[in-house]
Scaffold this active site. Structure first.
Site, PDB file in Angstrom:
ATOM      1  N   THR A 170       0.851  -1.186   0.000  1.00  0.00           N
ATOM      2  CA  THR A 170       0.000   0.000   0.000  1.00  0.00           C
ATOM      3  C   THR A 170       0.886   1.236   0.000  1.00  0.00           C
ATOM      4  O   THR A 170       1.996   1.192   0.519  1.00  0.00           O
ATOM      5  CB  THR A 170      -0.833  -0.077   1.299  1.00  0.00           C
ATOM      6  OG1 THR A 170      -1.755  -1.126   1.154  1.00  0.00           O
ATOM      7  CG2 THR A 170      -1.534   1.217   1.640  1.00  0.00           C
ATOM      8  N   ARG A 192     -14.296  -7.040  -0.086  1.00  0.00           N
ATOM      9  CA  ARG A 192     -13.536  -6.764   1.137  1.00  0.00           C
ATOM     10  C   ARG A 192     -12.937  -5.360   1.064  1.00  0.00           C
ATOM     11  O   ARG A 192     -12.369  -4.955   0.050  1.00  0.00           O
ATOM     12  CB  ARG A 192     -12.428  -7.799   1.284  1.00  0.00           C
ATOM     13  CG  ARG A 192     -11.530  -7.625   2.521  1.00  0.00           C
ATOM     14  CD  ARG A 192     -10.271  -6.865   2.213  1.00  0.00           C
ATOM     15  NE  ARG A 192      -9.359  -6.801   3.353  1.00  0.00           N
ATOM     16  CZ  ARG A 192      -8.308  -5.993   3.422  1.00  0.00           C
ATOM     17  NH1 ARG A 192      -8.039  -5.184   2.413  1.00  0.00           N
ATOM     18  NH2 ARG A 192      -7.533  -5.989   4.462  1.00  0.00           N
ATOM     19  N   VAL A 193     -13.085  -4.608   2.137  1.00  0.00           N
ATOM     20  CA  VAL A 193     -12.507  -3.270   2.222  1.00  0.00           C
ATOM     21  C   VAL A 193     -11.536  -3.255   3.396  1.00  0.00           C
ATOM     22  O   VAL A 193     -11.844  -3.798   4.464  1.00  0.00           O
ATOM     23  CB  VAL A 193     -13.626  -2.221   2.427  1.00  0.00           C
ATOM     24  CG1 VAL A 193     -13.041  -0.859   2.744  1.00  0.00           C
ATOM     25  CG2 VAL A 193     -14.502  -2.138   1.177  1.00  0.00           C
ATOM     26  N   ASP A 207      -8.389  -0.986   5.740  1.00  0.00           N
ATOM     27  CA  ASP A 207      -8.354   0.222   6.580  1.00  0.00           C
ATOM     28  C   ASP A 207      -8.068   1.492   5.782  1.00  0.00           C
ATOM     29  O   ASP A 207      -8.442   2.591   6.201  1.00  0.00           O
ATOM     30  CB  ASP A 207      -7.272   0.073   7.656  1.00  0.00           C
ATOM     31  CG  ASP A 207      -5.899  -0.166   7.031  1.00  0.00           C
ATOM     32  OD1 ASP A 207      -5.805  -0.960   6.069  1.00  0.00           O
ATOM     33  OD2 ASP A 207      -4.924   0.464   7.479  1.00  0.00           O
ATOM     34  N   THR A 209      -0.328   1.211   6.890  1.00  0.00           N
ATOM     35  CA  THR A 209      -0.249   0.057   5.996  1.00  0.00           C
ATOM     36  C   THR A 209      -0.100  -1.201   6.844  1.00  0.00           C
ATOM     37  O   THR A 209       0.499  -1.150   7.915  1.00  0.00           O
ATOM     38  CB  THR A 209       0.954   0.187   5.041  1.00  0.00           C
ATOM     39  OG1 THR A 209       1.249  -1.101   4.482  1.00  0.00           O
ATOM     40  CG2 THR A 209       2.220   0.697   5.736  1.00  0.00           C
ATOM     41  N   GLY A 235      -5.160  -4.823   7.363  1.00  0.00           N
ATOM     42  CA  GLY A 235      -6.215  -3.826   7.471  1.00  0.00           C
ATOM     43  C   GLY A 235      -7.247  -4.128   8.542  1.00  0.00           C
ATOM     44  O   GLY A 235      -7.717  -3.223   9.239  1.00  0.00           O
TER      45      GLY A 235
END
Ligand code: ASP
Length: 291
Positions: free
Chosen positions: A163, A191-192, A194, A213, A216
């Site tokens: 990330t 899926r999501v 942080d 990073t 999450g």
């Protein structure tokens, strides 16, 4: 007066020895791009946008080109941005293939919504002048290979490649933060993580700016970035607060990772509980550094 500063990260994880120099150089170039904005009178919001966009365009990282893929091999992008002075914030999650998701978040900063997800998020982007690209344009050979290793061979996804994120400060001490990611390799569709969630992976106020990073789910459950800001607000030394909060994510929420943090007058702070985290910074005296 504050010293202007741009600090970026290229993801926490275990980047192979052979790729480390390229990761560090990518961070240096991104910090430099943000610094160019600040040194020509641009805002901290535009500085973090420019820095993150450079990292999104770099196939070495897990954001934009080179992003991680879902279990079914699709692109699904998460990003957020926040302005410390106004507390305006915008996040987009499970976004389709767009070249620079952070620029979409930048555009959404003044919209009434703070978070848009899935198809409606992509439609909002299109209505606001951004063009979807074929997923192949964001999918690198390296990402495909890693996807095979994770999905077909059951390898555990790690965060190498990472990330990306940036925080920036101008001479008046104004702060901003932005983060962008493809998420975890082989993730469940929908899926999501942080990164697009304000207060979890991305946060800025007048006290500090943070981009995180790592795993999450652990960063979300610990409400990492907002709690870190409060720790600094209530008197903890910023570098110590960063370390303690990351250790807390690891020890109480079972997730490793890293983050960058700045305050209106601090040095650049970076800490990680993984093997490493590429990062870099720019100040008017230091013309870009990458580690
Ligand atoms: N935090 C990101 C996520 O969980 C992944 C990463 O930082 O590599 O989506």
């Amino acid at each position: 007066m504050s010293t202007p500063l741009v600090l970026v990260h290229g993801g926490a994880g275990d980047v192979p020895e052979a790729s480390r120099a390229a990761h560090a150089e990518g961070c240096r170039l991104a910090a430099l791009a943000g610094g160019k904005i600040l040194s020509t009178g641009g805002s901290v919001i535009d500085a973090v946008t420019a820095a993150v966009a450079v990292l999104e365009d770099n196939p070495a990282y897990n954001a934009g080109v080179g992003c991680a893929l879902t279990r079914s091999g699709r692109v699904s992008l998460d990003t957020a941005i926040m302005c410390g002075k106004t507390r305006d914030a915008a996040g987009l999650a499970a976004l389709d293939a767009f070249p620079n998701p952070v620029k979409i978040a930048r555009k959404m900063l003044h919209a009434p919504e703070v978070l848009l997800v899935g198809q409606p998020a992509s439609e909002w982007a299109e209505r606001n002048g951004f063009n979807r690209v074929p997923e192949d344009e964001l999918t690198t050979e390296a990402a495909r290979l890693q996807w095979h290793r994770v999905v077909d061979q059951g390898e555990s996804p790690n965060f190498a490649g990472g990330t990306v994120g940036a925080v920036a400060r101008d001479a008046d001490g104004n702060l901003a933060a932005a983060t962008s990611t493809g998420g975890t390799m082989g993730k469940q569709s929908g899926r999501v993580g942080d990164s697009p969630l304000i207060g979890a992976g991305t946060y800025a106020d007048e006290v500090c700016a943070v981009s995180a990073t790592g795993v999450g789910e652990a960063f979300m459950r610990s409400v990492f970035a907002a709690r870190l800001s409060d720790a600094v607000r209530f008197g903890k030394e910023p570098g110590e607060a960063l370390q303690v909060m990351l250790e807390r994510v690891r020890d109480f929420f079972d997730g490793v990772g890293g983050a960058i943090l700045i305050t209106p007058d601090s040095d650049p702070h970076a800490f990680w509980t993984t093997v490493g985290m590429s990062h870099g910074w720019w100040t008017p005296d230091e013309n870009g550094k990458g580690i």
